[in-house]
Design an enzyme around this catalytic site. Structure first.
Site, PDB file in Angstrom:
ATOM      1  N   LYS A 194      44.747  -6.385  37.626  1.00  6.76           N
ATOM      2  CA  LYS A 194      44.489  -6.802  38.891  1.00  6.76           C
ATOM      3  C   LYS A 194      42.979  -6.826  38.971  1.00  6.76           C
ATOM      4  O   LYS A 194      42.211  -5.863  38.643  1.00  6.76           O
ATOM      5  CB  LYS A 194      45.047  -6.003  40.146  1.00  6.76           C
ATOM      6  CG  LYS A 194      44.520  -6.264  41.506  1.00  6.76           C
ATOM      7  CD  LYS A 194      45.073  -7.349  41.998  1.00  6.76           C
ATOM      8  CE  LYS A 194      44.496  -8.012  43.178  1.00  6.76           C
ATOM      9  NZ  LYS A 194      44.890  -9.269  43.904  1.00  6.76           N
ATOM     10  N   CYS A 241      37.945 -15.992  43.393  1.00  8.12           N
ATOM     11  CA  CYS A 241      39.178 -15.621  44.449  1.00  8.12           C
ATOM     12  C   CYS A 241      38.671 -16.576  45.673  1.00  8.12           C
ATOM     13  O   CYS A 241      37.993 -16.797  46.261  1.00  8.12           O
ATOM     14  CB  CYS A 241      38.881 -14.124  44.560  1.00  8.12           C
ATOM     15  SG  CYS A 241      39.749 -13.595  46.047  1.00  8.12           S
TER      16      CYS A 241
HETATM   17  C1  SIN Z   1      43.697 -11.983  45.870  1.00 11.45           C
HETATM   18  O1  SIN Z   1      43.006 -12.295  46.697  1.00 11.45           O
HETATM   19  O2  SIN Z   1      43.989 -10.572  45.665  1.00 11.45           O
HETATM   20  C2  SIN Z   1      44.228 -12.785  44.562  1.00 11.45           C
HETATM   21  C3  SIN Z   1      43.508 -13.789  44.606  1.00 11.45           C
HETATM   22  C4  SIN Z   1      42.534 -13.770  43.192  1.00 11.45           C
HETATM   23  O3  SIN Z   1      42.997 -12.722  42.236  1.00 11.45           O
HETATM   24  O4  SIN Z   1      41.681 -14.467  42.849  1.00 11.45           O
END
Ligand code: SIN
Length: 293
Positions: free
Chosen positions: A35, A118
């Site tokens: 993540k 993001c």
């Molecule tokens: C998020 O906003 O956590 C997911 C989008 C991303 O990983 O760019």
């Protein structure tokens, strides 16, 4: 670096907690993306912040994560547990990005993936200069391979401008595309599904846009960069289409969130059949072989 297959997880769903990372290590995924981490821990946006209807999703997660120091510990543990390549995703200012890169490099990450897109941080639509700055900082902080998670470009001119920036960098993996922002879905009760209203749109509906972006990167860079296709991969056929337009690997986001790690087995098995059906001896042979009319 060896990839035992072509499909793995996109940064985002089910890739934060140690047990989620272990499940990916135990699955058919050929690599593991962690993540997107930030310099400080983040709680993310108010809930509900994820919704899907089985085919498509919207999310306004806002990068909830335990911060890069804890993520570096998790990456280190993961590398002890599994020999799969780890793509460590992160986001931040150039100075933050440099600090995170060094920590993830030391933790044993194989590829440092800078999230430049993001949709939930208000930074998804960024300037070419800020990309250059961010990539420059990361390049100085590590000798390891670099990946860039790229936004979904809606027109060729804009994408080409950013290709120029990527050309000047030593980014090896172009991860295309992140979920386009501004999506909105209604649930069965006619409610707007997300508390923050809008979010990144993913799933089957973005496959055509992802294929368009992948194709243009492949046209521009040929074999000079490796393209990782992300967007609408639910089946072997979807993965095959990404290969045909120029991807050499695919990442799976919404379908992994919905179906869990079994999706990697399904995609790899179906892809094998698809390749045989069309006379390709390997996935590598199919890269960029879409027929132009
Ligand atoms: C998020 O906003 O956590 C997911 C989008 C991303 O990983 O760019």
């Amino acid at each position: 670096m060896h990839f035992n297959g072509i499909a793995f997880n996109a940064s985002g769903p089910r890739d934060t907690e140690p047990e989620e990372l272990k499940a990916l290590a135990d699955s058919r995924a050929c690599a593991i993306t962690t993540k997107t981490a930030t310099i400080k821990p983040r709680k993310g946006n108010p809930k509900p912040r994820y919704y899907d209807d089985g085919d498509n999703s919207v999310n306004s997660m806002g990068l909830p994560n335990p911060g890069y120091e804890e993520m570096a510990r998790r990456i280190k543990a993961l590398k002890h547990y599994s020999d799969k390549p780890v793509f460590a995703s992160f986001s931040g200012s150039p100075r933050e990005a440099a600090a995170i890169t060094s920590a993830f490099d030391e933790a044993g990450a194989d590829v440092l993936e800078l999230n430049l897109s993001c949709p939930n941080l208000g930074k998804g639509k960024t300037e070419a200069e800020s990309w250059l700055e961010g990539l420059g900082a990361v390049e100085e902080a590590t000798k390891k391979s670099l990946a860039a998670k790229l936004p979904c470009f809606l027109n060729a001119c804009e994408q080409e401008l950013f290709c120029g920036v990527l050309e000047q960098s030593r980014v090896k993996y172009l991860v295309a595309v992140n979920s386009p922002g501004g999506g909105l879905m209604l649930n069965q009760k006619n409610e707007i599904a997300l508390k923050p209203l809008h979010g990144g749109y993913g799933g089957k509906g973005i496959k055509a846009l992802a294929l368009g972006n992948v194709f243009r990167y492949h046209e521009y860079f040929g074999n000079k960069k490796k393209i990782i296709g992300v967007g609408g991969v639910f089946s072997g056929r979807d993965a095959f289409e990404h290969l045909l337009v120029g991807a050499s690997l695919v990442e799976i986001g919404t379908a992994y969130q919905i179906h869990g790690t079994g999706i990697f087995t399904r995609v790899e098995n179906e892809l094998k059949t698809e390749l045989e059906k069309h006379g390709f001896k390997s996935a590598g042979e199919a890269i960029g072989k879409a027929i132009q009319l």
